[in-house]
Design a protein around this motif. Sequence first.
Motif, short mmCIF file in Angstrom:
data_model
loop_
_atom_site.label_atom_id
_atom_site.label_comp_id
_atom_site.label_asym_id
_atom_site.label_seq_id
_atom_site.Cartn_x
_atom_site.Cartn_y
_atom_site.Cartn_z
N ALA A 194 0.85 -1.19 0.00
CA ALA A 194 0.00 0.00 0.00
C ALA A 194 0.89 1.24 0.00
N ALA B 271 -2.98 3.89 -6.99
CA ALA B 271 -3.15 3.20 -5.71
C ALA B 271 -3.25 4.19 -4.56
N ASN C 291 -6.49 4.46 -2.37
CA ASN C 291 -6.15 3.80 -1.11
C ASN C 291 -6.15 2.28 -1.26
N GLN C 292 -5.47 1.82 -2.31
CA GLN C 292 -5.40 0.40 -2.63
C GLN C 292 -3.95 -0.06 -2.68
N GLU D 105 -15.26 -0.82 1.09
CA GLU D 105 -14.04 -1.61 1.34
C GLU D 105 -14.24 -3.06 0.95
N MET E 126 -14.06 -3.32 -2.82
CA MET E 126 -12.75 -3.05 -3.39
C MET E 126 -11.80 -4.23 -3.22
N ARG E 127 -12.00 -5.07 -2.23
CA ARG E 127 -11.07 -6.17 -2.01
C ARG E 127 -10.97 -7.11 -3.19
N GLY F 299 -11.93 -6.28 -6.14
CA GLY F 299 -11.78 -5.43 -7.34
C GLY F 299 -13.12 -5.10 -7.95
#
Length: 202
Positions: A48, A88, A92-93, A195, A198-199, A201
């Motif tokens: 990250a 990223a 925030n990835q 969240e 987003m994990r 994708g």
Amino acid sequence: MSTQPYQQLFHVLQAIAEIPELEINKLSSIFHPVTLTAGEHLIKAGEAPKTIGFVLSGLLRLYYLDNSGTEFTKSFCLSNEFIAAYSALLLNQPSRLFIEALEDTSLLVADYTDYQKITQEHHCWQLEHTPIKVFEIIAPLVDTPMTQGRGKGKIQPDDLVEEFWRNFSRDHYEMLIGKSKLLYLLQRFLPHLAEKIMRPGL
């Protein structure tokens, strides 16, 4: 800001816009020197990113791996340029990119949150009285070799370009492309759901 590395940063910034010395001093207070030897990484895929760097000397390569492990070079970064895993950072990835020093490289590195705070506090950082325009683009996964086998519901490159151009021609400096509009709203009102989405994708 009396030492050579910070003077180098100062001259690059002053070539872009007229920035008061007080603001330059604020910025220099958050940057610290980092040295990479050839072959070392500033960041690796899966990490990250938290920082933004300014290259004093040396050469960096941004690259990624496809599913078979084949390397694809995205770009290079030379002295007097800023460098980060920008997508990223903004989302925030974890980074999908590696940033590798191809030769011994010296940088000034700052925490990106501190950098954002300083550059949002004073109008001089907004480049209002210069011919330079800065556009911030947040988009879902684009269907390219870099994203092969990752995520679903990807946007096609042509669709991304079309939506970018529409925003660009209207001077929309912050662009939320495709599904990123929905993600923005979810992050604002339902952060736990965002969240979770987003994990795996978009």
